[in-house]
Scaffold this active site. Sequence first.
Site, PDB file in Angstrom:
ATOM      1  N   ARG A 127     -24.582  -9.989 -40.855  1.00 42.01           N
ATOM      2  CA  ARG A 127     -25.568  -9.498 -39.867  1.00 42.01           C
ATOM      3  C   ARG A 127     -26.357 -10.274 -38.990  1.00 42.01           C
ATOM      4  NH1 ARG A 127     -26.244  -5.195 -43.395  1.00 42.01           N
ATOM      5  NH2 ARG A 127     -25.004  -3.197 -42.416  1.00 42.01           N
ATOM      6  N   LYS A 149     -25.519 -17.638 -25.633  1.00 38.82           N
ATOM      7  CA  LYS A 149     -24.165 -16.598 -24.940  1.00 38.82           C
ATOM      8  C   LYS A 149     -23.761 -16.585 -26.434  1.00 38.82           C
ATOM      9  CE  LYS A 149     -25.141 -15.098 -20.282  1.00 38.82           C
ATOM     10  NZ  LYS A 149     -24.342 -15.307 -19.347  1.00 38.82           N
ATOM     11  N   GLU A 191     -19.876 -28.253 -13.566  1.00 38.59           N
ATOM     12  CA  GLU A 191     -21.653 -27.293 -13.933  1.00 38.59           C
ATOM     13  C   GLU A 191     -22.897 -28.151 -13.303  1.00 38.59           C
ATOM     14  OE1 GLU A 191     -21.278 -24.485 -14.405  1.00 38.59           O
ATOM     15  OE2 GLU A 191     -19.499 -24.061 -14.891  1.00 38.59           O
ATOM     16  N   LYS A 233     -31.383 -26.011 -17.088  1.00 37.83           N
ATOM     17  CA  LYS A 233     -30.189 -24.547 -18.334  1.00 37.83           C
ATOM     18  C   LYS A 233     -31.179 -23.646 -18.923  1.00 37.83           C
ATOM     19  CE  LYS A 233     -26.994 -21.669 -19.285  1.00 37.83           C
ATOM     20  NZ  LYS A 233     -25.343 -21.251 -19.799  1.00 37.83           N
ATOM     21  N   GLU A 243     -30.671 -12.497 -19.007  1.00 34.96           N
ATOM     22  CA  GLU A 243     -30.012 -12.318 -18.060  1.00 34.96           C
ATOM     23  C   GLU A 243     -29.976 -11.343 -16.345  1.00 34.96           C
ATOM     24  OE1 GLU A 243     -25.469 -12.746 -17.961  1.00 34.96           O
ATOM     25  OE2 GLU A 243     -25.330 -13.936 -16.614  1.00 34.96           O
ATOM     26  N   ARG A 247     -31.495 -15.977 -13.962  1.00 33.18           N
ATOM     27  CA  ARG A 247     -30.507 -16.414 -14.212  1.00 33.18           C
ATOM     28  C   ARG A 247     -28.943 -16.124 -13.422  1.00 33.18           C
ATOM     29  NH1 ARG A 247     -28.962 -16.030 -21.109  1.00 33.18           N
ATOM     30  NH2 ARG A 247     -27.505 -17.435 -20.880  1.00 33.18           N
ATOM     31  N   ASN A 251     -24.899 -18.332 -11.012  1.00 33.29           N
ATOM     32  CA  ASN A 251     -23.431 -18.083 -10.919  1.00 33.29           C
ATOM     33  C   ASN A 251     -22.970 -18.539  -9.622  1.00 33.29           C
ATOM     34  OD1 ASN A 251     -22.890 -15.938 -13.060  1.00 33.29           O
ATOM     35  ND2 ASN A 251     -23.933 -15.454 -12.034  1.00 33.29           N
ATOM     36  N   HIS A 254     -19.389 -19.393  -8.510  1.00 32.78           N
ATOM     37  CA  HIS A 254     -19.124 -18.404  -9.620  1.00 32.78           C
ATOM     38  C   HIS A 254     -18.255 -17.267  -8.697  1.00 32.78           C
ATOM     39  CE1 HIS A 254     -20.355 -21.591 -12.140  1.00 32.78           C
ATOM     40  NE2 HIS A 254     -19.318 -21.204 -13.223  1.00 32.78           N
ATOM     41  N   HIS A 258     -14.561 -17.664  -9.615  1.00 28.38           N
ATOM     42  CA  HIS A 258     -13.849 -16.565 -10.308  1.00 28.38           C
ATOM     43  C   HIS A 258     -12.722 -16.294  -9.967  1.00 28.38           C
ATOM     44  CE1 HIS A 258     -17.297 -15.934 -13.214  1.00 28.38           C
ATOM     45  NE2 HIS A 258     -16.849 -16.759 -13.645  1.00 28.38           N
ATOM     46  N   HIS A 270     -11.027 -24.118 -14.472  1.00 24.86           N
ATOM     47  CA  HIS A 270     -12.308 -23.385 -14.629  1.00 24.86           C
ATOM     48  C   HIS A 270     -13.565 -24.605 -13.605  1.00 24.86           C
ATOM     49  CE1 HIS A 270     -16.327 -20.420 -14.747  1.00 24.86           C
ATOM     50  NE2 HIS A 270     -16.977 -21.988 -15.117  1.00 24.86           N
TER      51      HIS A 270
HETATM   52  N1  LIG Z   1     -21.444 -19.255 -23.942  1.00 25.27           N
HETATM   53  C1  LIG Z   1     -22.108 -19.678 -22.407  1.00 25.27           C
HETATM   54  O1  LIG Z   1     -23.011 -19.936 -22.305  1.00 25.27           O
HETATM   55  C2  LIG Z   1     -20.605 -20.284 -21.610  1.00 25.27           C
HETATM   56  C3  LIG Z   1     -21.318 -21.020 -20.482  1.00 25.27           C
HETATM   57  C4  LIG Z   1     -19.875 -21.718 -19.815  1.00 25.27           C
HETATM   58  C5  LIG Z   1     -18.871 -21.556 -20.716  1.00 25.27           C
HETATM   59  N2  LIG Z   1     -18.467 -20.817 -21.581  1.00 25.27           N
HETATM   60  C6  LIG Z   1     -17.167 -20.776 -21.761  1.00 25.27           C
HETATM   61  O2  LIG Z   1     -16.830 -22.103 -22.651  1.00 25.27           O
HETATM   62  C7  LIG Z   1     -15.014 -21.865 -22.518  1.00 25.27           C
HETATM   63  C8  LIG Z   1     -15.274 -23.371 -21.560  1.00 25.27           C
HETATM   64  O3  LIG Z   1     -15.765 -24.560 -22.637  1.00 25.27           O
HETATM   65  P1  LIG Z   1     -14.027 -25.961 -22.360  1.00 25.27           P
HETATM   66  O4  LIG Z   1     -14.741 -26.493 -21.129  1.00 25.27           O
HETATM   67  O5  LIG Z   1     -15.959 -26.539 -22.955  1.00 25.27           O
HETATM   68  O6  LIG Z   1     -13.026 -26.039 -23.041  1.00 25.27           O
HETATM   69  P2  LIG Z   1     -12.826 -25.662 -24.288  1.00 25.27           P
HETATM   70  O7  LIG Z   1     -13.548 -25.783 -25.401  1.00 25.27           O
HETATM   71  O8  LIG Z   1     -11.448 -24.931 -24.084  1.00 25.27           O
HETATM   72  O9  LIG Z   1     -12.359 -27.771 -24.306  1.00 25.27           O
HETATM   73  C9  LIG Z   1     -11.298 -28.021 -23.535  1.00 25.27           C
HETATM   74  C10 LIG Z   1     -10.739 -28.579 -24.226  1.00 25.27           C
HETATM   75  O10 LIG Z   1     -10.790 -30.132 -24.587  1.00 25.27           O
HETATM   76  C11 LIG Z   1     -10.801 -30.043 -25.883  1.00 25.27           C
HETATM   77  N3  LIG Z   1     -11.336 -31.264 -26.645  1.00 25.27           N
HETATM   78  C12 LIG Z   1     -12.976 -30.095 -26.826  1.00 25.27           C
HETATM   79  N4  LIG Z   1     -14.020 -31.687 -27.219  1.00 25.27           N
HETATM   80  C13 LIG Z   1     -12.623 -32.409 -27.622  1.00 25.27           C
HETATM   81  C14 LIG Z   1     -12.883 -34.103 -27.429  1.00 25.27           C
HETATM   82  N5  LIG Z   1     -14.383 -34.372 -27.801  1.00 25.27           N
HETATM   83  N6  LIG Z   1     -11.979 -34.310 -26.873  1.00 25.27           N
HETATM   84  C15 LIG Z   1     -10.393 -34.586 -26.972  1.00 25.27           C
HETATM   85  N7  LIG Z   1     -10.877 -33.211 -26.292  1.00 25.27           N
HETATM   86  C16 LIG Z   1     -11.542 -32.024 -26.896  1.00 25.27           C
HETATM   87  C17 LIG Z   1     -10.643 -28.415 -26.547  1.00 25.27           C
HETATM   88  O11 LIG Z   1      -9.551 -28.714 -27.358  1.00 25.27           O
HETATM   89  C18 LIG Z   1      -9.515 -28.418 -25.473  1.00 25.27           C
HETATM   90  O12 LIG Z   1      -8.181 -28.429 -25.521  1.00 25.27           O
HETATM   91  C19 LIG Z   1     -14.619 -20.860 -22.002  1.00 25.27           C
HETATM   92  O13 LIG Z   1     -14.630 -19.525 -22.725  1.00 25.27           O
HETATM   93  C20 LIG Z   1     -15.785 -20.538 -21.694  1.00 25.27           C
HETATM   94  O14 LIG Z   1     -16.143 -18.882 -21.095  1.00 25.27           O
HETATM   95  C21 LIG Z   1     -19.275 -20.475 -22.264  1.00 25.27           C
HETATM   96 ZN   LIG Z   2     -18.754 -22.028 -15.542  1.00 20.27          ZN
END
Ligand SMILES: NC(=O)c1ccc[n+]([C@@H]2O[C@H](COP(=O)([O-])OP(=O)(O)OC[C@H]3O[C@@H](n4cnc5c(N)ncnc54)[C@H](O)[C@@H]3O)[C@@H](O)[C@H]2O)c1
Ligand SMILES: [Zn+2]
Length: 367
Positions: A127, A149, A191, A233, A243, A247, A251, A254, A258, A270
């Site tokens: 939990r 999130k 971003e 942020k 949100e 917040r 977007n 976005h 999207h 993205h």
């Molecule tokens: N929680 C939130 O508020 C929030 C906000 C924006 C995005 N997200 C989420 O984040 C995700 C996207 O994140 P992302 O763009 O980091 O993608 P990701 O985690 O898929 O990483 C992108 C790629 O880079 C690789 N990688 C990571 N670090 C590395 C490094 N230092 N060196 C080499 N390769 C590396 C990963 O293996 C992957 O192939 C989505 O699932 C999205 O929904 C969440």
């Molecule tokens: Zn985004």
Amino acid sequence: MAASGQIVPVRLSGESYSIHVRPGALADVGPRLRELTPAKTVVLIYDTNVEPLAHRANVLASLTNAGFERTIECPLAPGEEHKSIDHLAGVYDTILRHGIERSTPVLALGGGVIGDMAGFVAATVLRGVPFVQIPTTLLAMVDASVGGKTGVNHAVGKNLIGAFHQPIAVFADPETLKTLPIRELRGGLAECIKHDVIRDADGFAHLERDIGKALSLDVDYLADLVAHNVAIKARVVEADPFERGERAHLNFGHTFGHAIENVSNYDYSHGESVALGMAAAAHLAVELKMLDDASRKRIVALIEKAGLPARGLALDLDEVVNAMAFDKKVKSGKLRFVLPDRIGHVVIRDDVPVDLVRRAVEAVGSQ
Ligand SMILES: NC(=O)c1ccc[n+]([C@@H]2O[C@H](COP(=O)([O-])OP(=O)(O)OC[C@H]3O[C@@H](n4cnc5c(N)ncnc54)[C@H](O)[C@@H]3O)[C@@H](O)[C@H]2O)c1
Ligand SMILES: [Zn+2]
């Protein structure tokens, strides 16, 4: 002793934590965590793509040096396609069979996918246990690791299963970005551009001048850039943790983005989709006579300087417009757009005629 770097506070009612940003911050994980928890064991959930790089070894060394006795390691396969409940089953198995306690911190080492998944594990196992983010992509540093999130995807849609769970600390080490594919770095810059358009005209001007330093992996510049962006942020999230209002400004780009991402079947990443989306939103703002065309041109120029697309969208434009109607940000049947009225400031509009939406998509469809 290395410099302490920059510490950005995030203050939420009941929960406050620090985001530690500096080149070399992976070495801070153990000592800082030692101050935050009496635990002797930690769980490290990491992206197998970062395993052969030095990042995981650096975190493990820092934990051992700080007196942590045991690290339960949980590798996760990389990529959005693995961000599902199914892929978490093994993680729950591993950590429950090792007998963790309510005080055992779960650490996420990787990009946003790993951060969201590990955060969900931390929110739900026993939990809720303490959560620590160690983002290794620019997007995860400036966006996903701030705001609490967490979650996973479902066949019906992205991020549909999740929870709000704030970390107790975030460690952003720009050195880790040196191994990141350039396309991922550019995605994070999308971003960063978004943050300045919605909140900070001076930051935008600085980025116009210095974005080349980010692309050439100047880690001191990247540290400043990350600190600047997490601060933006964090302020937005502090004002609206669940949100319900402002917040939504995050977007910007976005709603179009999207739709582009979905219609392209993720051929546009993205970041690329958001870049095109921000260009479309800027066009729309000009059409609505909210924004001057010179500001729109600056936004487009900065997107292109980041190596991101702002024109030449190669998709069926009708499909893109139709896809927007299904975006989860649609409220009571009306499309909502976050639109700039100047660089550094946005407003939410839900009264935009569909023909202008189409014109904005057409505008990024042309060369
Ligand atoms: N929680 C939130 O508020 C929030 C906000 C924006 C995005 N997200 C989420 O984040 C995700 C996207 O994140 P992302 O763009 O980091 O993608 P990701 O985690 O898929 O990483 C992108 C790629 O880079 C690789 N990688 C990571 N670090 C590395 C490094 N230092 N060196 C080499 N390769 C590396 C990963 O293996 C992957 O192939 C989505 O699932 C999205 O929904 C969440
Ligand atoms: Zn985004």
